[in-house]
Design a protein around this motif. Sequence first.
Motif, PDB file in Angstrom:
ATOM      1  N   GLY A 219     -16.004   4.031 -16.653  1.00 36.80           N
ATOM      2  CA  GLY A 219     -15.409   3.800 -15.340  1.00 36.80           C
ATOM      3  C   GLY A 219     -16.163   2.728 -14.574  1.00 36.80           C
ATOM      4  N   PRO A 220     -16.503   2.992 -13.315  1.00 32.99           N
ATOM      5  CA  PRO A 220     -17.123   1.951 -12.485  1.00 32.99           C
ATOM      6  C   PRO A 220     -18.621   1.775 -12.711  1.00 32.99           C
ATOM      7  CG  PRO A 220     -16.709   3.908 -11.189  1.00 32.99           C
ATOM      8  CD  PRO A 220     -16.144   4.190 -12.544  1.00 32.99           C
TER       9      PRO A 220
ATOM     10  N   LEU B 165     -14.720 -16.610 -10.287  1.00 32.43           N
ATOM     11  CA  LEU B 165     -14.474 -15.552  -9.308  1.00 32.43           C
ATOM     12  C   LEU B 165     -15.470 -14.404  -9.454  1.00 32.43           C
ATOM     13  CD1 LEU B 165     -12.374 -15.130  -7.073  1.00 32.43           C
ATOM     14  CD2 LEU B 165     -10.923 -13.966  -8.746  1.00 32.43           C
ATOM     15  N   HIS B 166     -15.770 -14.065 -10.682  1.00 36.85           N
ATOM     16  CA  HIS B 166     -16.703 -12.967 -10.949  1.00 36.85           C
ATOM     17  C   HIS B 166     -17.812 -13.455 -11.869  1.00 36.85           C
ATOM     18  CE1 HIS B 166     -13.819 -10.295  -9.067  1.00 36.85           C
ATOM     19  NE2 HIS B 166     -12.889 -10.769  -9.864  1.00 36.85           N
TER      20      HIS B 166
ATOM     21  N   ASP C 150      -9.129   4.170 -11.790  1.00 38.71           N
ATOM     22  CA  ASP C 150      -9.095   2.865 -11.158  1.00 38.71           C
ATOM     23  C   ASP C 150      -8.386   1.827 -12.022  1.00 38.71           C
ATOM     24  OD1 ASP C 150     -10.291   3.914  -9.013  1.00 38.71           O
ATOM     25  OD2 ASP C 150     -12.287   3.192  -9.458  1.00 38.71           O
TER      26      ASP C 150
ATOM     27  N   SER D 227     -15.224   3.282  -5.304  1.00 40.01           N
ATOM     28  CA  SER D 227     -16.111   3.172  -6.462  1.00 40.01           C
ATOM     29  C   SER D 227     -16.625   1.758  -6.690  1.00 40.01           C
ATOM     30  CB  SER D 227     -15.378   3.668  -7.711  1.00 40.01           C
ATOM     31  OG  SER D 227     -14.155   2.971  -7.858  1.00 40.01           O
ATOM     32  N   ASP D 228     -16.029   0.780  -6.016  1.00 38.62           N
ATOM     33  CA  ASP D 228     -16.508  -0.594  -6.199  1.00 38.62           C
ATOM     34  C   ASP D 228     -17.582  -0.970  -5.176  1.00 38.62           C
ATOM     35  OD1 ASP D 228     -14.914  -0.764  -3.948  1.00 38.62           O
ATOM     36  OD2 ASP D 228     -13.334  -1.928  -4.915  1.00 38.62           O
TER      37      ASP D 228
ATOM     38  N   ARG E 159      -7.447   0.641  -7.675  1.00 44.62           N
ATOM     39  CA  ARG E 159      -8.351  -0.491  -7.871  1.00 44.62           C
ATOM     40  C   ARG E 159      -8.173  -1.509  -6.732  1.00 44.62           C
ATOM     41  NH1 ARG E 159      -9.542  -4.050 -12.910  1.00 44.62           N
ATOM     42  NH2 ARG E 159      -9.293  -2.109 -14.020  1.00 44.62           N
ATOM     43  N   SER E 160      -9.257  -2.132  -6.314  1.00 40.61           N
ATOM     44  CA  SER E 160      -9.144  -3.241  -5.363  1.00 40.61           C
ATOM     45  C   SER E 160      -8.623  -4.454  -6.117  1.00 40.61           C
ATOM     46  CB  SER E 160     -10.516  -3.571  -4.758  1.00 40.61           C
ATOM     47  OG  SER E 160     -10.969  -2.518  -3.957  1.00 40.61           O
ATOM     48  N   ILE E 161      -7.556  -5.041  -5.601  1.00 39.10           N
ATOM     49  CA  ILE E 161      -6.983  -6.182  -6.312  1.00 39.10           C
ATOM     50  C   ILE E 161      -6.739  -7.329  -5.350  1.00 39.10           C
ATOM     51  CG2 ILE E 161      -5.957  -4.843  -8.172  1.00 39.10           C
ATOM     52  CD1 ILE E 161      -3.387  -4.794  -6.762  1.00 39.10           C
ATOM     53  N   GLU E 162      -6.716  -8.512  -5.910  1.00 39.45           N
ATOM     54  CA  GLU E 162      -6.536  -9.706  -5.091  1.00 39.45           C
ATOM     55  C   GLU E 162      -5.140  -9.725  -4.476  1.00 39.45           C
ATOM     56  OE1 GLU E 162      -7.918  -9.947  -8.140  1.00 39.45           O
ATOM     57  OE2 GLU E 162      -9.847 -10.947  -7.843  1.00 39.45           O
ATOM     58  N   ILE E 163      -5.059  -9.921  -3.141  1.00 40.50           N
ATOM     59  CA  ILE E 163      -3.738 -10.014  -2.526  1.00 40.50           C
ATOM     60  C   ILE E 163      -3.146 -11.404  -2.725  1.00 40.50           C
ATOM     61  CG2 ILE E 163      -4.073  -8.200  -0.840  1.00 40.50           C
ATOM     62  CD1 ILE E 163      -4.732 -10.320   1.218  1.00 40.50           C
TER      63      ILE E 163
ATOM     64  N   PHE F 228       0.853  -1.189   0.000  1.00 40.57           N
ATOM     65  CA  PHE F 228       0.000   0.000   0.000  1.00 40.57           C
ATOM     66  C   PHE F 228       0.888   1.237   0.000  1.00 40.57           C
ATOM     67  CE2 PHE F 228      -2.901  -2.978   2.342  1.00 40.57           C
ATOM     68  CZ  PHE F 228      -3.795  -3.137   1.293  1.00 40.57           C
TER      69      PHE F 228
ATOM     70  N   SER G 142     -14.564  -4.802 -15.670  1.00 42.69           N
ATOM     71  CA  SER G 142     -14.094  -4.177 -14.437  1.00 42.69           C
ATOM     72  C   SER G 142     -14.739  -4.764 -13.192  1.00 42.69           C
ATOM     73  CB  SER G 142     -14.391  -2.679 -14.495  1.00 42.69           C
ATOM     74  OG  SER G 142     -14.161  -2.083 -13.242  1.00 42.69           O
TER      75      SER G 142
ATOM     76  N   ALA H  32     -14.811  -3.161 -10.474  1.00 40.88           N
ATOM     77  CA  ALA H  32     -15.495  -2.046  -9.810  1.00 40.88           C
ATOM     78  C   ALA H  32     -16.964  -2.001 -10.195  1.00 40.88           C
ATOM     79  CB  ALA H  32     -14.820  -0.722 -10.156  1.00 40.88           C
TER      80      ALA H  32
ATOM     81  N   SER I 122      -7.985  -9.069   2.413  1.00 39.22           N
ATOM     82  CA  SER I 122      -8.601 -10.370   2.696  1.00 39.22           C
ATOM     83  C   SER I 122      -8.611 -11.206   1.432  1.00 39.22           C
ATOM     84  CB  SER I 122     -10.038 -10.187   3.199  1.00 39.22           C
ATOM     85  OG  SER I 122     -10.701 -11.436   3.283  1.00 39.22           O
ATOM     86  N   THR I 123      -8.495 -12.509   1.634  1.00 37.40           N
ATOM     87  CA  THR I 123      -8.592 -13.408   0.487  1.00 37.40           C
ATOM     88  C   THR I 123     -10.006 -13.970   0.335  1.00 37.40           C
ATOM     89  OG1 THR I 123      -7.877 -15.234   1.889  1.00 37.40           O
ATOM     90  CG2 THR I 123      -6.165 -14.101   0.631  1.00 37.40           C
TER      91      THR I 123
ATOM     92  N   ASP J 143      -9.415   6.374 -16.681  1.00 38.55           N
ATOM     93  CA  ASP J 143      -9.995   5.683 -15.542  1.00 38.55           C
ATOM     94  C   ASP J 143      -8.959   5.601 -14.428  1.00 38.55           C
ATOM     95  OD1 ASP J 143     -11.128   4.015 -13.730  1.00 38.55           O
ATOM     96  OD2 ASP J 143     -11.486   2.364 -15.116  1.00 38.55           O
TER      97      ASP J 143
ATOM     98  N   GLN K 106     -17.488  -1.660  -2.088  1.00 39.37           N
ATOM     99  CA  GLN K 106     -17.060  -2.865  -1.385  1.00 39.37           C
ATOM    100  C   GLN K 106     -17.785  -3.066  -0.053  1.00 39.37           C
ATOM    101  OE1 GLN K 106     -12.887  -1.823   0.489  1.00 39.37           O
ATOM    102  NE2 GLN K 106     -13.025  -0.862  -1.500  1.00 39.37           N
TER     103      GLN K 106
ATOM    104  N   THR L 214     -16.150  -7.791  -5.835  1.00 43.96           N
ATOM    105  CA  THR L 214     -14.936  -6.988  -5.941  1.00 43.96           C
ATOM    106  C   THR L 214     -13.907  -7.480  -4.929  1.00 43.96           C
ATOM    107  OG1 THR L 214     -14.153  -4.721  -6.239  1.00 43.96           O
ATOM    108  CG2 THR L 214     -15.516  -5.146  -4.301  1.00 43.96           C
ATOM    109  N   PRO L 215     -12.640  -7.536  -5.307  1.00 39.66           N
ATOM    110  CA  PRO L 215     -11.629  -8.061  -4.376  1.00 39.66           C
ATOM    111  C   PRO L 215     -11.492  -7.186  -3.136  1.00 39.66           C
ATOM    112  CG  PRO L 215     -10.770  -7.879  -6.619  1.00 39.66           C
ATOM    113  CD  PRO L 215     -12.064  -7.151  -6.595  1.00 39.66           C
ATOM    114  N   SER L 216     -10.948  -7.786  -2.091  1.00 37.32           N
ATOM    115  CA  SER L 216     -10.732  -7.060  -0.841  1.00 37.32           C
ATOM    116  C   SER L 216      -9.236  -6.873  -0.621  1.00 37.32           C
ATOM    117  CB  SER L 216     -11.340  -7.834   0.328  1.00 37.32           C
ATOM    118  OG  SER L 216     -12.722  -8.047   0.095  1.00 37.32           O
ATOM    119  N   ALA L 217      -8.856  -5.637  -0.308  1.00 39.47           N
ATOM    120  CA  ALA L 217      -7.435  -5.303  -0.250  1.00 39.47           C
ATOM    121  C   ALA L 217      -6.684  -6.033   0.848  1.00 39.47           C
ATOM    122  CB  ALA L 217      -7.267  -3.786  -0.076  1.00 39.47           C
TER     123      ALA L 217
END
Lengths: 197, 572
Positions: B521-522, B413-414, A182, B254-255, A156-160, A125, B419, B421, B432-433, A180, B257, B427-430
Motif C-alpha cells: 500500500g502506501p 513530476l515525481h 487507494d 495515506s499520502d 487516491r489523490s489524483i491530478e485534476i 468528488f 505509487s 501515496a 490544486s494544480t 489497496d 499530503q 503527491t497530487p492535490s485534489a
Amino acid sequence: MHSTAASVVARAWRAMTQALAAAVLIGLSSGGAVAQTPELPHLDDVKKLPGVPVAQAVTPGPETLLGLTGYRITRVVLPQPSVVGIEGKRTEVSEGWHVTVSFAKPLAVRNQAFSLVIDGRWCGFLAESPDLMSADTVCFDPRAIREGAALGVTYRSIEIAPSPESVRLLSPDVQFTDEDTDAVHYSSARLQLLEVR
Amino acid sequence: MSTSKEIMAMTHARRFARLTVLALLVGLTLPALAQAQDPAAIGSHGVTRQEYTQGDTVFTPTGFPGPVEFTGVVHYPTDLINGPYPLVLYLHGRHQTCGTSTLEWPCTGGRLPIKNFIGYDYSANQLASHGYIVISISANGINARDNSVTDLGAFARAQLIDRHLEYWRTLNTVGAAPFGALFVGRVDLTRVGTMGHSRGGEGIARHVSLNAAKASPFPLRVLVPIAPTNFSRFQVNNTFKVAQILSYCDGDVSDLQGVHFYDDARFLMTTSGYQQYINVMGGNHNFYNSIWTNDDWLFQPADPFCSVGGAMSARLTAAQQRAVGTAYLATYFRTEVGGEPGFFGYIDGSTGKPPTVSALAIHASYQGNNTQRRDLNRLLTNADLTTNFLGGATSQTGLTPHDLCGGLAPQPLHCLAGSTARQPHTTPSARSTMRGMSQLRTGWNATTATFVHQIPAGPSRDISAFDFFQFRAVVNFTDGRNPVGAPRDLVVRFTDALGAVQSLRVGMFSGALYYPPGVNGPVPKALQNVIRLPLSALTTVNKTQIREVAFLFNQQATGALLISEISFYNKP
C-alpha cells in the motif's frame, strides 16, 4: 399551477446561484475568467434536478475491495449555463451527468477525497449517501460519457489537470492491487449508453 | 588483504566502539533527560469541563448546502479568577455523524449525534491544567455534506472556527448563554492557537485568510494540523508558525499530503514564523481522537510494519498515540501560545523528544524563517547543481543519478516510480494544480563519491553564529543500491580557509536515514526528515572561515538518497 411551480423553481435557482457562488469560487478562482456566466450552485441542488437516464449497470456481484455493485447515470440540464472547473480550467457548461455508484456494504467515512474516475480522468468528488451504501457526484466533462468507458472510484489523490502520463497510470488497463483501497476501483461493467447524444 | 577472521574482529571492534560511544552518549544524556521539562505533565490548575450547544441547525455557512450545529466542549482552569487565560481551539476531522455509522445532519430516526468533538478531552484537560481555556468544537454538519462542495468543506470549517472564536470574544466582553458572565475578562484573546485534525487541519489553514480579512482578527500564535488534508494548497507562510503531526502508518490520508504546507512555505517565511512536522513512525490517522477507535490502517493492505500484529509491526497503541498527542500539543501550545520557556527544543528537535514519548520513533523536521537560516543550497533548479545559494561552486563526483525531481517543470513530476501515496512531497492535490517539492535524487556506487559546496570568500564563510548544519533527506527505497532494511550513512566534511578539515558522521547525530519500513500500500514512504549536525562539534576548524562543505558518501559502498534544502540554522 405549472407556471407558479416553474416560477418558484426559477426564483429558488436564482437565489441559490447568488447565495452560493462564493463557495464555488474558492475552488475555481485559479482559472481564467469566463465573463458574466454564473458559478454553479451546490452540487446538491444540481442533483435534485430531474434527469434523463443515460446509463445503468449492475455488476455480476460485489466488485473490488469496496464491493462496487453498479451505477446509474442521468443527464441533467442546468436552468442556465454555469461555470465549473474541468481539469483545472473554468469552463461554461449547460448540462452535467449525475452519477450514482452503489456498493454492497457501507463505505468507510474517510477524510481523503473520494473521486469518480472515468477512463483514468477525475470526474468529480463523490458524496456518500446517509446510509453509506452509495455515493454520487455530477460530472461535467462530456468526454467522459462515452460508449465503452470504464467507470471507477478511488481515494487516491489524483491530478485534476491530468497529464498523459497520469491518465495512463490511472487507466483501467493498469493492474491495481485489489487489496489497496487507494487504487482506482473500476467496475467491470463498461458504459452502455441508453441515449444517443 | 584481510582474512575473514580479521574482518570479523574488525567488525566486532567497530561494534564495541559503537556501543562504547552509545553508552557514553546515554550516560551523558541521562542526567539531561532527568532534568528535562515534561510538557505533558499535569499542571497545577484544577480543571472544569462543560459542554455547550445552541442547537444542531444554528447557521448555514456561506457556500454550504445545509445548516450546521454550534456545539463544543470547554476545559478551563477552575480558578478563572486568576485569568485571563489564553484560548486554544480544537477541530476534529471527518467521521460518521449519527448513531453508529451514518453520515447525515441533523440526525434522524432517533439516532444521536456522535460526539467527535470530545475525542481530544485527554489533551484539553492536560492543557487546561496549565492555565489554558481549551475549546473543542463539533463539525458533524459539515462532515455530512462537505463532499458536495468544491473545496470539500474547508471554507465552511473556517467559518465555523470564526463563529466559535467570536462567541468567545462575546463571552469575554459581555457574556452569553449558557455561561453568563463567567468568562467576562477571563479570556486572553491576544493569545490564540488552533489545532485541526485531518480535514480540520485544512480548516484551520483556510481560517488563516478568513481571519486576516476581519476588521479585528484573532492573533493566531500557532497552527497545529494533525494528519491534515491539503486539497487546496492554502498557503500559510510568512509570520505564521505551523507545527504538524504526521503519522507514517496513516491509512486514511495515506499520502501525508499535509507535508505540502511545509514544503510550499519553506522559503517564504522571510521575517518570522516557521514550519515544522513530526513524523510519528507507527502512528495511524485516527487514534489522536479517542472517539475514532477503528484502525484506519485496515483501509490498506496488510503490511508487516504498519498492520497491528504484523511480523515487524511497530504500530503504536491508541494510548501511545494519545501520549504523542498530549506531549506535542502541550509542547506547541505552551511554547507558542503561552510563551512558556523550555520546550522549544522539542519543536525543532534540537533537544530530542518530550520525556513521555522519548522511547518512540519520532523524527522532527523544522524549517526556521529566513532570519534563522543561511541557505547553502535550496536545490530548486539545475543551476543549483553547479552554483549554490551563496554563489560558490557546487560539484559532484561519482554520483548517479544526480538530478532534480518533483519540482517545477521541466523536472519530472515525481522522483520515484510507483505509487504517489509513497511520495508525500509530490503527491497530487485534489483541488490544486500546484506541483510538489524539488528534491535532489542522487546515489553512489563507490565510497569516493562526493557532493561539494564551495563558499565564496566573505562574510558567508563565518558560520560561527549558527548552531547547526542541516538538510532534509530520506533513503530512496526504490533504488536497489540501498540494501532492504539497512540505514544509510554519510559524512559531512568542513574545510576552513587554511585547509584544516573536520568531518561529522551523520549517523552520530541522527537516525533519520533509516530504510523506510513497510512493503504494501502506501508504505514504504519517502517522507524526508531533517538531519541536523551541531556545529559545536566542530573544534578543529576555524568556524569563521569555512570555505567548503562536502558530503562524503564513504560510509557504505552504495546507496541512494533524496535530499532537499541544505542550510545553516540558528535556534531562536
